[in-house]
Write a protein that holds these residues in place. Structure first.
Motif, PDB file in Angstrom:
ATOM      1  N   ALA A 183      21.910 -19.764  36.339  1.00  0.00           N
ATOM      2  CA  ALA A 183      22.139 -19.621  37.789  1.00  0.00           C
ATOM      3  C   ALA A 183      21.419 -20.730  38.540  1.00  0.00           C
ATOM      4  O   ALA A 183      20.665 -20.505  39.471  1.00  0.00           O
ATOM      5  CB  ALA A 183      21.654 -18.256  38.259  1.00  0.00           C
ATOM      6  N   GLY A 184      21.606 -21.960  38.077  1.00  0.00           N
ATOM      7  CA  GLY A 184      20.981 -23.085  38.766  1.00  0.00           C
ATOM      8  C   GLY A 184      19.544 -23.288  38.334  1.00  0.00           C
ATOM      9  O   GLY A 184      19.037 -22.651  37.441  1.00  0.00           O
ATOM     10  N   ASP A 185      18.856 -24.177  39.006  1.00  0.00           N
ATOM     11  CA  ASP A 185      17.498 -24.548  38.618  1.00  0.00           C
ATOM     12  C   ASP A 185      16.494 -23.419  38.795  1.00  0.00           C
ATOM     13  O   ASP A 185      15.422 -23.451  38.212  1.00  0.00           O
ATOM     14  CB  ASP A 185      17.034 -25.761  39.429  1.00  0.00           C
ATOM     15  N   THR A 186      16.805 -22.422  39.634  1.00  0.00           N
ATOM     16  CA  THR A 186      15.830 -21.358  39.875  1.00  0.00           C
ATOM     17  C   THR A 186      16.098 -20.118  39.049  1.00  0.00           C
ATOM     18  O   THR A 186      15.336 -19.166  39.098  1.00  0.00           O
ATOM     19  CB  THR A 186      15.840 -20.963  41.367  1.00  0.00           C
ATOM     20  N   GLY A 187      17.181 -20.088  38.282  1.00  0.00           N
ATOM     21  CA  GLY A 187      17.508 -18.917  37.482  1.00  0.00           C
ATOM     22  C   GLY A 187      17.096 -19.099  36.042  1.00  0.00           C
ATOM     23  O   GLY A 187      16.135 -19.783  35.725  1.00  0.00           O
ATOM     24  N   ALA A 188      17.861 -18.460  35.131  1.00  0.00           N
ATOM     25  CA  ALA A 188      17.538 -18.510  33.706  1.00  0.00           C
ATOM     26  C   ALA A 188      18.170 -19.719  33.032  1.00  0.00           C
ATOM     27  O   ALA A 188      18.200 -19.815  31.819  1.00  0.00           O
ATOM     28  CB  ALA A 188      18.019 -17.228  33.030  1.00  0.00           C
ATOM     29  N   GLY A 189      18.682 -20.630  33.807  1.00  0.00           N
ATOM     30  CA  GLY A 189      19.267 -21.839  33.236  1.00  0.00           C
ATOM     31  C   GLY A 189      18.718 -23.056  33.946  1.00  0.00           C
ATOM     32  O   GLY A 189      17.634 -23.040  34.498  1.00  0.00           O
ATOM     33  N   GLY A 190      19.469 -24.150  33.947  1.00  0.00           N
ATOM     34  CA  GLY A 190      19.025 -25.354  34.625  1.00  0.00           C
ATOM     35  C   GLY A 190      17.712 -25.857  34.063  1.00  0.00           C
ATOM     36  O   GLY A 190      17.478 -25.843  32.867  1.00  0.00           O
ATOM     37  N   THR A 191      16.828 -26.301  34.954  1.00  0.00           N
ATOM     38  CA  THR A 191      15.543 -26.868  34.517  1.00  0.00           C
ATOM     39  C   THR A 191      14.383 -25.899  34.689  1.00  0.00           C
ATOM     40  O   THR A 191      13.240 -26.262  34.450  1.00  0.00           O
ATOM     41  CB  THR A 191      15.249 -28.140  35.318  1.00  0.00           C
ATOM     42  N   ALA A 192      14.650 -24.664  35.109  1.00  0.00           N
ATOM     43  CA  ALA A 192      13.584 -23.679  35.288  1.00  0.00           C
ATOM     44  C   ALA A 192      12.855 -23.463  33.966  1.00  0.00           C
ATOM     45  O   ALA A 192      13.459 -23.430  32.901  1.00  0.00           O
ATOM     46  CB  ALA A 192      14.158 -22.363  35.796  1.00  0.00           C
ATOM     47  N   GLN A 193      11.525 -23.330  34.046  1.00  0.00           N
ATOM     48  CA  GLN A 193      10.712 -23.187  32.840  1.00  0.00           C
ATOM     49  C   GLN A 193       9.912 -21.889  32.800  1.00  0.00           C
ATOM     50  O   GLN A 193       9.182 -21.659  31.843  1.00  0.00           O
ATOM     51  CB  GLN A 193       9.746 -24.378  32.719  1.00  0.00           C
ATOM     52  N   ASP A 194      10.025 -21.067  33.820  1.00  0.00           N
ATOM     53  CA  ASP A 194       9.323 -19.788  33.768  1.00  0.00           C
ATOM     54  C   ASP A 194      10.210 -18.670  34.302  1.00  0.00           C
ATOM     55  O   ASP A 194      11.097 -18.892  35.115  1.00  0.00           O
ATOM     56  CB  ASP A 194       7.992 -19.847  34.527  1.00  0.00           C
ATOM     57  N   TRP A 195       9.955 -17.476  33.796  1.00  0.00           N
ATOM     58  CA  TRP A 195      10.750 -16.302  34.133  1.00  0.00           C
ATOM     59  C   TRP A 195       9.819 -15.304  34.819  1.00  0.00           C
ATOM     60  O   TRP A 195       8.826 -14.876  34.244  1.00  0.00           O
ATOM     61  CB  TRP A 195      11.340 -15.719  32.852  1.00  0.00           C
TER      62      TRP A 195
END
Length: 300
Positions: A183-195
């Motif tokens: 779901a983009g950089d802020t979700g569970a994909g893209g470049t996000a590295q923390d949940w």
């Protein structure tokens, strides 16, 4: 185990991991009398019971490691340990799948493990309900698949219930978590590295959070609960922030992340299904012990 005569006409025996005692009249007592607690035979049986309990726990932990880290297991090894009751209890009725020469597991041929023999191989109840043998020459290595890797998991669970399956190690009925769609950089994909689904969990004292993590079998290091994992043959770890203040200080949990042995944080999109499920499982179990405020308290 047979009865062993001891002092005063008493006899003791081991039932599983429990020491039993009977008196001279042959009546089994509710507990070992205090005067016999230091008797040599009672001490010996108690030490044996402690060793057996520890051995059973270690067998389950090893099987759990094979499952969580997706490690292939040689059929010869399973056949060798199968006569041991503790190993058999941990292994019996687990779903296993044959591993091909290229290292891939054929989960469509998966079945419930019922027997292991050095000459005959593995005795399996396949998904059609038939009892078959996987010859040792034809199937040399198997995978104990993590449930997140099993297609039609719900149907497998129903089939296991019909067969009366009771697994000694947690596999089929282990709760699984699946990574949400990107779901983009802020979700569970893209470049996000923390949940951050398990962030801001309040614990009255940091030591409550760390003690809960340790009691669940996780290590605590550098303010984080850590779960070692293997993904595609590469060692990883999931890390969930608990806090690094004084043990008696209040704390709020933080984010969950995955990283390699060099400490590089993985983009969430690169986290595989088993690593994701086990990392989120750790965070969810720890987070469940947080302080939950009542509606009245929240209103204040």
């Amino acid at each position: 185990m047979g009865w062993i005569e001891t002092t005063g006409g008493y006899a003791v025996a081991l039932d599983g991991t429990r020491v039993l005692c009977r008196n001279a009249a042959g009546r089994t007592l509710k507990q070992v009398p205090p005067k016999l607690r230091d008797d040599a035979e009672v001490v010996r049986l108690r030490q044996l019971a402690e060793w057996l309990a520890r051995h059973e726990r270690e067998c389950r932990e090893q099987v759990d490691t094979w499952l969580v880290r997706s490690l292939p297991v040689p059929v010869a090894l399973l056949a060798r340990v199968w006569p041991d009751a503790a190993w058999q209890s941990a292994l019996r009725d687990l779903v296993v799948a044959p591993v091909a020469a290229d290292g891939s597991a054929d989960t469509e041929r998966a079945g419930f493990l019922r027997d292991a023999d050095p000459a005959r191989g593995l005795g399996i109840v396949d998904l059609d309900g038939d009892s078959v043998w996987w010859g040792a020459a034809a199937v040399e290595t198997v995978l104990i698949p993590h449930p997140v890797l099993l297609e039609e998991l719900a149907e497998l669970r129903e089939f296991a219930a019909e067969l009366g399956v009771e697994q000694g190690a947690e596999q089929l009925f282990r709760e699984v978590w699946r990574r949400p769609e990107p779901a983009g950089d802020t979700g569970a994909g893209g470049t996000a590295q923390d949940w951050r689904a398990y962030a801001d969990g309040k614990f009255a004292q940091l030591r409550h959070a760390t003690a809960r993590a340790v009691s669940l079998g996780y290590r605590v290091r550098g303010g984080q609960a850590v779960c070692p994992l293997v993904q595609d043959g590469r060692q990883l770890e999931a890390a969930y922030w608990l806090g690094d203040d004084y043990p008696e200080a209040e704390t709020l949990t933080g984010s969950l992340e995955w990283r390699d042995t060099a400490g590089r944080r993985l983009p969430l999109a690169e986290v595989g299904p088993v690593a994701w499920s086990e990392g989120e499982r750790m965070a969810a179990l720890v987070y469940a012990g947080r302080v939950v405020e009542s509606d009245e308290e929240k209103a204040l």
